[in-house]
Design an enzyme around this catalytic site. Structure first.
Site, short mmCIF file in Angstrom:
data_model
loop_
_atom_site.label_atom_id
_atom_site.label_comp_id
_atom_site.label_asym_id
_atom_site.label_seq_id
_atom_site.Cartn_x
_atom_site.Cartn_y
_atom_site.Cartn_z
N LYS A 59 0.83 -1.21 0.00
CA LYS A 59 0.00 0.00 0.00
C LYS A 59 0.87 1.26 0.00
O LYS A 59 2.07 1.20 0.23
CB LYS A 59 -0.94 -0.01 1.21
CG LYS A 59 -1.85 -1.25 1.26
CD LYS A 59 -2.90 -1.25 0.17
CE LYS A 59 -3.45 -2.64 -0.11
NZ LYS A 59 -4.49 -3.11 0.76
C1 PLP Z 1 -5.56 -4.09 1.14
C2 PLP Z 1 -7.00 -3.87 1.06
C3 PLP Z 1 -7.89 -4.27 2.08
C4 PLP Z 1 -7.47 -5.11 3.25
O1 PLP Z 1 -6.41 -4.63 3.98
P1 PLP Z 1 -5.50 -5.63 4.86
O2 PLP Z 1 -4.63 -4.68 5.60
O3 PLP Z 1 -4.75 -6.48 3.91
O4 PLP Z 1 -6.40 -6.39 5.74
C5 PLP Z 1 -9.22 -3.95 1.96
N1 PLP Z 1 -9.68 -3.27 0.89
C6 PLP Z 1 -8.88 -2.88 -0.10
C7 PLP Z 1 -9.45 -2.10 -1.25
C8 PLP Z 1 -7.53 -3.18 -0.06
O5 PLP Z 1 -6.74 -2.82 -1.08
#
Ligand code: PLP
Length: 373
Positions: A181
């Site tokens: 991210k």
């Molecule tokens: C990464 C992501 C999640 C989940 O996040 P985690 O930290 O992996 O639990 C939820 N929604 C979207 C759109 C994501 O990209």
């Protein structure tokens, strides 16, 4: 480190993160404490939201959002069919029913306001929007609709940390700090709200429903606690919070760099017959999490992906259509034409702040070699 010559994403980690980790290890307080508190405060201020609570991951943030809003079995949560599966999984986790809405179009793969309107029933309690790739959903229309119909609004802002007001429009905003991210701590997340009533629930649900924290008791600020609701352990630890603080300081610069790189892709990949470059016509979203391209057909996507793979370039697909996963069979609607076409044709290209311009140009050249006849 990876075997790809150009990976899909890469971290911008350096001496700052190393120093932060050492600082925490030497401080010998590892669970939620001063780093978490500082991270929350800095995140809250930088994003302009009233309350921010650090959590274990983005999925936990979504789960807490649903719980704090009191969503229960029988409730329907309208959400985009093109999304990471977490929002839908957490819908099932609270026993509610996911109702999948189509996206606006291949060039704007965010939830269609007209679809939300069409899918509202007396059981609809909430709407989830997801700012795809950091590009904002049609928030003016959606916030007005939710207000008018008395629906809670949850923003899955996992792609959109630092993108305008993302996370600050809805009742609750959910962020992820997973490794790929824009703000990366490995695992981690943040749940935000401007509502004081929800803030207290989110705070307690995150940590066993307890009225005081271990850290407060450690400092002598509290000696006992009550448990006021059935909570979870969704806390973030000090190491990850310290990494998050470093990443937060780099966020604006890195988001701007992502935006520049994405514009370069958009310019270089424009006008390939049959191909669509989503969001290319829109203003810079502010966080440019993903660079996606939509092929004229699934076979052409495969051909480009294979050609890139052979050259050591990693690609991905964001995302399969959520109700088409086996676990969602009982929630699977017909229709969703746009989402299903999108899922079968979308291709995600490498994009990260440290991506070299020469590498980006090489990717473009490779794509152009096989994209059109
Ligand atoms: C990464 C992501 C999640 C989940 O996040 P985690 O930290 O992996 O639990 C939820 N929604 C979207 C759109 C994501 O990209």
């Amino acid at each position: 480190m990876s075997d790809w010559s150009i990976p899909l994403s890469d971290l911008d980690y350096g001496p700052e993160e190393e120093a932060a980790a050492v600082r925490v290890l030497r401080g010998k307080w590892l669970s939620m404490g001063p780093e978490v508190q500082a991270f929350e405060e800095e995140f809250r201020t930088q994003l302009g939201v009233k309350h921010a609570f650090a959590v274990a991951n983005g999925t936990a943030a979504l789960h807490l959002a649903y719980l704090a809003l009191g969503l229960t079995p029988g409730d329907e949560i309208v959400q985009p069919a093109i999304n990471f599966v977490a929002a839908a999984n957490m819908t099932a986790a609270v026993g509610a029913t996911p109702v999948f809405a189509d996206i606006i179009g291949l060039d704007e793969p965010t939830i269609a306001p007209a679809e939300i309107q069409r899918l509202i029933t007396p059981r609809t309690k909430a709407v989830v929007v997801m700012h795809y790739g950091g590009s904002l959903c049609r928030m003016d229309e959606i916030t007005a609709l939710c207000r008018q119909r008395g629906l809670a609004l949850i923003e899955d802002a996992c792609h959109a940390v630092g993108a305008g007001r993302a996370g600050g429009w809805g009742d609750v905003g959910c962020f992820s700090f997973f490794s790929n991210k824009n703000l990366a701590t490995g695992e981690g997340g943040m749940v935000t709200t401007n509502r004081d009533d929800l803030a207290e629930k989110l705070r307690r649900l995150r940590s066993h429903g307890m009225s005081s924290l271990t850290w407060d008791r450690h400092r002598g600020h509290a000696s006992s606690y009550d448990v006021t609701l059935h909570g979870y352990n969704y806390r973030l630890d000090e190491l990850r919070a310290a990494l998050g603080r470093c990443q937060l300081r780099k966020l604006a610069r890195n988001n701007a760099r992502r935006g520049e790189l994405r514009r370069r892709y958009h310019r270089a990949l424009a006008e390939m017959p049959g191909w669509v470059t989503p969001f290319a016509a829109q203003p810079d979203p502010g966080s440019a999490h993903l660079m996606v391209l939509v092929a004229p057909d699934p076979a052409r996507r495969q051909r480009v992906a294979d050609h890139l793979r052979a050259a050591g370039v990693q690609t991905s697909l964001h995302y399969p259509c959520v109700p088409d996963f086996a676990a969602f069979e009982r929630f699977r609607p017909t229709g969703l034409d746009c989402s299903r076409a999108y899922a079968s044709r979308v291709l995600t290209l490498p994009l990260y702040p440290t991506l070299a311009v020469e590498d980006l140009d090489r990717i473009v050249t490779l794509i152009r070699q096989v994209a059109v006849d």
